[in-house]
Design an enzyme around this catalytic site. Sequence first.
Site, short mmCIF file in Angstrom:
data_model
loop_
_atom_site.label_atom_id
_atom_site.label_comp_id
_atom_site.label_asym_id
_atom_site.label_seq_id
_atom_site.Cartn_x
_atom_site.Cartn_y
_atom_site.Cartn_z
N TYR A 90 7.47 -10.54 4.43
CA TYR A 90 7.56 -9.13 4.79
C TYR A 90 8.79 -8.86 5.64
O TYR A 90 9.14 -9.66 6.52
CB TYR A 90 6.31 -8.68 5.55
CG TYR A 90 5.04 -8.62 4.73
CD1 TYR A 90 5.06 -8.74 3.34
CD2 TYR A 90 3.80 -8.45 5.34
CE1 TYR A 90 3.89 -8.70 2.60
CE2 TYR A 90 2.63 -8.39 4.60
CZ TYR A 90 2.69 -8.52 3.23
OH TYR A 90 1.52 -8.47 2.51
N PRO B 194 -6.56 -0.51 -0.28
CA PRO B 194 -7.91 0.06 -0.36
C PRO B 194 -7.94 1.52 -0.81
O PRO B 194 -8.99 1.99 -1.26
CB PRO B 194 -8.42 -0.07 1.08
CG PRO B 194 -7.20 -0.08 1.93
CD PRO B 194 -6.17 -0.82 1.11
N ALA C 199 -5.69 2.70 -3.14
CA ALA C 199 -4.98 2.74 -4.42
C ALA C 199 -3.61 3.39 -4.28
O ALA C 199 -3.23 4.28 -5.06
CB ALA C 199 -5.81 3.46 -5.47
N GLY D 251 -2.57 5.49 -2.18
CA GLY D 251 -2.62 6.89 -1.79
C GLY D 251 -3.40 7.77 -2.75
O GLY D 251 -3.72 8.92 -2.41
N LEU D 252 -3.74 7.27 -3.93
CA LEU D 252 -4.46 8.11 -4.89
C LEU D 252 -5.84 8.50 -4.38
O LEU D 252 -6.36 9.56 -4.77
CB LEU D 252 -4.60 7.37 -6.24
CG LEU D 252 -3.52 7.73 -7.28
CD1 LEU D 252 -2.15 7.25 -6.80
CD2 LEU D 252 -3.86 7.12 -8.63
N LEU D 253 -6.45 7.68 -3.52
CA LEU D 253 -7.78 7.97 -3.00
C LEU D 253 -7.72 8.65 -1.64
O LEU D 253 -8.74 8.77 -0.97
CB LEU D 253 -8.60 6.69 -2.91
CG LEU D 253 -8.89 6.01 -4.26
CD1 LEU D 253 -9.48 4.61 -4.05
CD2 LEU D 253 -9.84 6.86 -5.10
N GLY E 135 -6.73 11.80 -1.14
CA GLY E 135 -6.63 13.25 -1.31
C GLY E 135 -5.31 13.67 -1.93
O GLY E 135 -4.74 14.69 -1.57
#
Length: 327
Positions: free
Chosen positions: A53, A212, A214, A216-218, A220
């Site tokens: 990282y 967790p 996805a 940002g898809l989960l 909102g």
Amino acid sequence: MDHTHLGRSGLTVSRLCLGTMNFGWKTEEADSHAIMDRAHTEGVNFFDTANVYGFDAGKGRTEEVLGTWFAQGGERREKTVLATKVYGSMTDWPNDTFLSARNIVRACEGSLRRMRTDWIDLYQFHHVDLRTPWEEIWQACETLVAQGKVLYVGSSNHAAWQIVAANETASRRNFQGLVSEQSHYNLLTRHVELEVVPAAQHYGVGIIPWSPLAGGLLAGVLEKAGSDDGGGGRRNEERNQKRVEKHRPALEQYEAFCRELGRAPADVGLAWLLHQPAVTAPIVGPRTMEQFSGSLAALDVGLDEAALARLDEIFPGYEAAPMEYAW
């Protein structure tokens, strides 16, 4: 903050894991330090990083940021369950990648040096190395454990049969083996329920979900796209837009259900994971203090059987194999 054991081990960790992947390149060092201080204040003692990282700022940079934070004292290191990873290449030389005994030992020394610590609580294999036998991998880990440089060992992105092979080989060597597995797991990505989760339950391996929400898809994404700011960052990227369109029907139902619950979608997504078997702690990877503060709200979300069933309707999961595909 609730705490639990990491898999079958006696190690106590917070139910949320602070992912540090953004520290040192997307998040400035001072801001990264502030987020870590806040994490301790909130009872988050489980921090995850990796030797590679740092990306644009250079591989190893994120571990260096943790090192400067630990160097401030105040029992920062003693209060932290520190997890890092080995596998990815740190240089162009052939032996500075994968899971040879040589690379495991040398990479560990490098991580210890960058993080200014004498030990790593959880040393994880960032990916599976199909060309290196488990006997060699465990030989290196046994050496590090005997030296006190590593306390526990975990995997990441491993299939169920690889977890089985790892722990059966470790058992023959009278070694503890894997106590955790970092897997890509969220409401949209549930493939690990087929075999990884059952294997983890059988062997007492704690699941640490990454991504967790996805990507940002989960969180909102539809509501945010329609807000005054018009979205931003990854939401406007072409690839992410294609993902949104692919899952739009389910996301519309999901965000509507979250409104019924009176909860933010991101909080529901994290809370759902905390209700899943074998899950120890989802990894939250904030870029800002605001994002970290927001993730803490998920700990207050209780999902009853009806809510869990509704989420399964929106995002169907899997039965454990072979029941998923055989009578």
